[in-house]
Design a protein around this motif. Structure first.
Motif, short mmCIF file in Angstrom:
data_model
loop_
_atom_site.label_atom_id
_atom_site.label_comp_id
_atom_site.label_asym_id
_atom_site.label_seq_id
_atom_site.Cartn_x
_atom_site.Cartn_y
_atom_site.Cartn_z
N ALA A 138 -3.77 5.67 -11.52
CA ALA A 138 -3.82 4.46 -10.84
C ALA A 138 -3.59 4.68 -9.58
O ALA A 138 -3.08 5.79 -8.90
CB ALA A 138 -2.55 3.46 -11.39
N PRO A 139 -4.30 3.70 -8.65
CA PRO A 139 -4.12 3.99 -7.03
C PRO A 139 -2.72 3.98 -6.80
O PRO A 139 -1.61 3.23 -7.17
CB PRO A 139 -4.73 2.77 -6.60
CG PRO A 139 -5.60 2.27 -7.69
CD PRO A 139 -4.99 2.83 -8.92
N GLY A 140 -2.37 4.90 -5.95
CA GLY A 140 -1.01 5.22 -5.39
C GLY A 140 -0.46 4.36 -4.14
O GLY A 140 -1.59 3.69 -3.72
N ALA A 141 0.41 4.68 -3.32
CA ALA A 141 0.78 3.98 -2.25
C ALA A 141 -0.16 4.28 -1.02
O ALA A 141 -0.66 5.06 -0.91
CB ALA A 141 2.36 4.11 -1.81
N THR A 142 -0.33 3.15 -0.38
CA THR A 142 -1.14 3.17 0.79
C THR A 142 -0.36 3.04 1.77
O THR A 142 0.85 2.52 2.03
CB THR A 142 -2.18 2.01 0.79
OG1 THR A 142 -1.48 0.76 0.65
CG2 THR A 142 -3.29 2.31 -0.33
N GLU A 143 -0.94 3.32 3.05
CA GLU A 143 -0.08 3.33 4.46
C GLU A 143 0.33 2.00 4.79
O GLU A 143 1.15 1.73 5.17
CB GLU A 143 -1.04 3.94 5.42
CG GLU A 143 -0.37 3.78 7.12
CD GLU A 143 -1.12 4.51 8.02
OE1 GLU A 143 -0.74 4.48 9.06
OE2 GLU A 143 -2.12 5.26 7.64
N LYS A 144 -0.65 0.89 4.53
CA LYS A 144 -0.36 -0.66 4.77
C LYS A 144 0.06 -0.88 3.32
O LYS A 144 -0.86 -1.00 2.38
CB LYS A 144 -1.57 -1.26 5.24
CG LYS A 144 -1.13 -2.93 5.40
CD LYS A 144 -2.35 -3.35 5.87
CE LYS A 144 -2.38 -4.95 6.08
NZ LYS A 144 -3.68 -5.47 6.34
N PRO A 145 1.24 -1.55 3.34
CA PRO A 145 1.68 -2.17 1.86
C PRO A 145 0.97 -3.27 1.57
O PRO A 145 0.56 -4.09 2.38
CB PRO A 145 3.12 -2.23 2.09
CG PRO A 145 3.48 -2.46 3.66
CD PRO A 145 2.43 -1.61 4.10
N ALA A 146 1.03 -3.64 0.04
CA ALA A 146 0.33 -4.92 -0.16
C ALA A 146 1.13 -6.04 0.47
O ALA A 146 0.62 -7.16 0.72
CB ALA A 146 0.36 -5.13 -1.56
N HIS A 147 2.45 -6.04 0.78
CA HIS A 147 3.41 -6.85 1.18
C HIS A 147 4.48 -6.41 1.62
O HIS A 147 5.14 -5.29 1.07
CB HIS A 147 3.86 -8.06 0.16
CG HIS A 147 4.52 -9.28 0.89
ND1 HIS A 147 3.71 -10.38 1.57
CD2 HIS A 147 5.82 -9.55 0.93
CE1 HIS A 147 4.56 -11.23 1.78
NE2 HIS A 147 5.80 -10.66 1.67
N PRO A 148 5.26 -6.55 3.03
CA PRO A 148 6.34 -5.95 3.34
C PRO A 148 7.61 -5.73 2.46
O PRO A 148 7.95 -7.23 2.17
CB PRO A 148 6.66 -6.29 4.80
CG PRO A 148 5.80 -7.78 4.85
CD PRO A 148 4.89 -7.68 3.86
N VAL A 149 8.12 -5.05 2.14
CA VAL A 149 9.33 -5.11 1.28
C VAL A 149 10.50 -3.91 1.58
O VAL A 149 10.17 -2.90 2.10
CB VAL A 149 8.86 -4.74 0.00
CG1 VAL A 149 10.18 -4.88 -1.07
CG2 VAL A 149 7.81 -5.72 -0.73
N ILE A 150 11.71 -4.49 1.68
CA ILE A 150 12.77 -3.66 1.97
C ILE A 150 13.77 -3.47 0.68
O ILE A 150 14.16 -4.53 0.08
CB ILE A 150 13.43 -4.13 3.18
CG1 ILE A 150 12.58 -4.12 4.38
CG2 ILE A 150 14.95 -3.15 3.48
CD1 ILE A 150 13.09 -4.78 5.60
#
Length: 822
Positions: free
Chosen positions: A201-213
């Motif tokens: 499955a695709p891994g994390a990208t530099e730009k997130p799908a939505h900002p999360v902390i």
């Protein structure tokens, strides 16, 4: 959990001809409880066929649309059916159940006259066939199906599957998914397993799908998300998905939510779908602030605890993490942009949150049992592809993945341990093969094995867990059944024989045995006037009963009241069990780990804290002791019956009557003027009598309710009973009436008579108690029957009178008795 055999076959290549019974036996052999197996073909009885609509006649003059239809069902003559649905047209293919058929729920279909026509059967909706809750119209088959009129409609509507209802134990979270059960069946049948959970499955990208902390990486050690924008909000869920969700007992709520529920069942990964348009700012995953509020999807406003995990945006909490989403961010019928979330949460936190808020959702059930932390990206990729396939839209490819998951801890295993514990000669090769089969990485290090469990088995943390897996997969049926050799002994102990004798004697005396919970509440103790210190439970079953009983009477009287409330007027009950007395100043027990056996000092310190637990026996009685009838008047139960119950119990316990003294006393909860203190060799062992009027009123019991309680452990050991002497000579019977002070116990007078009469006295019995003004306000008369007999001769009148006079003289000397009328 409920799932179908057809779904399992997508994960494991089961052999041809394997039946539901075969699968059930395999699952049971692997330690998975099967509650039920349902062959859906059998849920609809009779002929359920495919029919083609040839003609529709609209009937008028009725309050609702009524259609008279002629159907082609592969026979020479068309089938005529009345139907109230309007969602089909001429030429459509529909399911038809013919006369004689029976639908789920026991609804029988026949030929009957209705709306002025004869209806020979019924065109069916999905709800009528039990495959979903849809009842807006009847089922209309796609035009391109291969079935033709007259064919069996069960395979076409999805009634050709076998459903399994499974009960998953708390240590097997991986089995709460098709993926996990499929893997288990691959072990049982020795066939390949298709592992979809480890797909790329695709891994994390530099730009997130939505900002999360993520502020708390212990409560949430992985958080992943992907977005799909521009979907068709009216796109329905595919029929195959709806069918499987309905079979699993999950309502369909719209495509986006249905996808998350479907993947939860298939992979075991709970997910959540947010409406992107409703999110305000970045998401924050944190512990709740004490007293924060959140309205969950069930419409309940909940006050949060500081241990709860929440997902927040700029407006505050929008989801009770891992348990249930919030109303403010839920997917609605007009949602066009969806954010899928898949995370990994702390099982302990989820379990406590679910119980605190009484929210036992399907997601929470899986989280508290353990979910594979490797699943989030795989589940997200599948969810995105399904949503785009059936609702359109597009994804920008952005993937959020905040991963703080710790790798599984290896377990060191002695390869000979399974054989020693189970009793089956497992070889090292078999142990390695079995553990590898369940997904473990096994490395040999000299005389030990280093076993690294797979990510989906968080329950494998100890060598004993691995031993269990070896025995389970190799087959429980191979474990020998060897009964342990019973050690030699003398059977029951003296205490056990005594308890059984007392129980048998009371039962023969008309008392019915009951077993009560040993828990009591302060209110019950207060009502009885019992102020003894009691042991308080750390985790009581009921907040109203947090204490362990210090007397058998509170729960026994509650049972008496329950029986009286159900219409029983004459009740006599007894109970035998432990009471619990705290040790003064005992303190807290020492902390003892599980890595080794506690030391003798630790065990002694722990035992010193355990409350004293003597065995007691108690009786309670109300109503009539002897029933009234044509033979005469009845006799109400009284304090005397309670005292007699004590005598019966003491006699059955092997305590001689001459060692028992019964005298007046005062003790709660008995009436101060009708309470008897029971002593053996001068030691108080119990009390009997009538209950205090305040206790009777407080517990809503009948007047004159009586009770008895004895401490069996305080009784002396039973002596060897000598055989009775039997004389063939006639007895001499003499009655004496003695006047004594009102406070003198009858038992003391009886003892004096026995001591003074000597060996010629065979029996003494009190038969009358008399008081009058002539005797005096503080005096009473006690009348006894004395039986004298000699073993070797007939007594003369002079001998009997002399023995009588000696008995009276001794009573006079001991208790001041005066022969009445003298």
């Amino acid at each position: 959990m409920r799932l179908g055999l057809s779904w399992l076959r997508e994960y494991v290549d089961l052999p041809e001809g394997v039946s539901g019974a075969d699968v059930e036996a395999a699952l049971v052999g692997l330690g998975i409880e099967v509650d039920s197996v349902v062959d859906q073909r059998e849920t609809v009885k009779g002929d359920l066929v495919v029919g083609r609509v040839r003609q529709i006649e609209e009937l008028t003059g009725f309050k609702k649309p009524i259609r008279f239809c002629r159907l082609d069902i592969g026979r020479a003559e068309p089938q005529e059916v009345i139907c109230g649905a309007t969602n089909f047209a001429v030429g459509d293919l529909v399911p038809v159940i013919l006369p004689g058929g029976v639908l789920p729920g026991g609804f029988e279909v026949g030929s009957r006259k209705t709306y002025g026509r004869i209806s020979n059967g019924m065109i069916c909706s999905a709800r009528e066939l039990g495959i979903s809750d849809e009842h807006a119209g009847i089922i209309v088959f796609p035009a391109d199906i291969s079935a033709k009129p007259g064919d069996d409609a069960r395979p076409v509507v999805g009634l050709d599957d076998v459903l399994f209802e499974l009960e998953i134990t708390p240590d097997r979270g991986y089995a709460m998914a098709v993926r996990g059960i499929g893997r288990e069946l691959s072990h049982a049948f020795g066939v390949p397993f298709r592992e979809a959970g480890l797909a790329g499955a695709p891994g994390a990208t530099e730009k997130p799908a939505h900002p999360v902390i993520v502020e708390d990486t212990v409560g949430c050690d992985r958080f992943a998300a992907r977005a799909v924008r521009g979907i068709d909000p009216n796109a329905p869920s595919p029929e195959w998905m709806t069918r499987r969700l309905t079979a699993a007992g999950i309502r369909t709520l719209g495509l986006s939510v249905d996808i998350t529920n479907y993947l939860m069942l298939e992979y075991g990964q709970p997910m959540h779908a947010f409406d992107l348009a409703k999110l305000r700012g970045p998401l924050v995953v944190r512990r709740a602030h004490q007293g924060e509020k959140l309205t969950t999807l069930d419409g309940v406003a909940r006050v949060l605890d500081a241990e709860d995990m929440v997902i927040c945006d700029d407006t505050g909490p929008i989801s009770l993490a891992a348990v249930m989403g919030g109303e403010t961010s839920e997917v609605a019928p007009d949602t066009v942009d969806v954010l899928f979330e898949a995370a990994h949460w702390d099982p302990v936190m989820v379990g406590r949150t679910a119980r605190r808020h009484k929210l036992f959702s399907e997601a929470a059930k899986r989280w508290e049992r353990g979910v594979d932390p490797a699943l989030p990206l795989v589940a997200l990729d599948r969810a995105v592809r399904l949503l785009i396939e059936y609702a359109g839209g597009a994804t920008d490819g952005a993937v959020l993945d905040l991963d703080h998951v710790q790798p599984p801890t290896p377990v060191i295993l002695d390869p000979g341990l399974p054989a020693r514990h189970i009793g089956v000669p497992y070889t090292t090769e078999r142990v390695v093969e079995t553990l590898t089969e369940i997904g473990c990485a096994v490395v040999a290090n000299g005389q030990t094995l280093t076993v690294t469990p797979p990510s989906w088995r968080p329950d494998l943390t100890d060598p004993a867990d691995l031993v269990e897996e070896v025995a389970r997969l190799d087959g429980y049926d191979k474990v020998p059944s060897v009964l342990p050799i019973a050690p030699p002994g003398n059977g029951l102990t003296a205490q056990q024989r005594r308890r059984r004798s007392v129980a048998r004697a009371l039962a023969e005396g008309g008392y019915v045995e009951v077993l009560s919970y040993p828990f009591v509440g302060p209110a019950a103790l207060e009502a009885l006037g019992i102020d003894e210190p009691a042991v308080r439970l750390a985790n009581p079953i009921s907040d109203e009963e947090p204490l362990l009983r210090t007397s058998l009477l509170p729960p026994l009287l509650a049972t008496l009241r329950r029986n009286l409330g159900r219409g029983l007027r004459d009740v006599a009950l007894y109970e035998m069990g432990l009471i619990f007395r705290p040790r003064p100043g005992a303190g807290a027990p020492p902390e003892m780990g599980v890595e080794r056996r506690p030391t003798d000092e630790q065990l002694a310190a722990a035992d010193a804290v355990v409350p004293e637990q003597p065995w007691h026996v108690a009786v309670v009685l109300a109503g009539e002791a002897d029933a009234a009838g044509w033979w005469g008047e009845g006799r109400p139960a009284s304090w005397a019956d309670a005292v007699e119950a004590a005598r019966i119990a003491l006699d059955a316990a092997g305590v001689p009557a001459d060692r028992v003294l019964i005298r007046n006393a005062e003790r709660a909860p008995w009436h101060p003027g009708r309470c008897a203190e029971i002593t053996v060799d001068g030691v108080v062992v119990g009390h009997a009598g009538e209950l205090h009027p305040a206790a009777v009123a407080g517990l809503e019991l009948p007047r004159r309710t009586s009770a008895m309680e004895l401490d069996l452990d305080a009784l002396p050991a039973a002596e060897v009973t000598p055989g009775p002497r039997i004389s063939t000579f006639p007895p001499a019977l003499i009655d004496v009436a003695l006047v004594v002070d009102a406070g003198v116990a009858a038992a003391e007078v009886e003892r004096a008579l026995v001591a003074g009469a000597g060996e010629l006295l065979e029996a003494v019995r009190l038969f009358d108690v008399y008081t009058s003004e002539q005797l005096g306000a503080d005096r009473k008369s006690l009348a006894y029957k004395l039986t004298f007999r000699a073993p070797d001769r007939t007594l003369t009148a002079q001998e009997a009178v002399a023995a009588r006079d000696a008995a009276v003289a001794e009573a006079s000397a001991r208790v001041g008795a005066v022969l009445r009328g003298a």
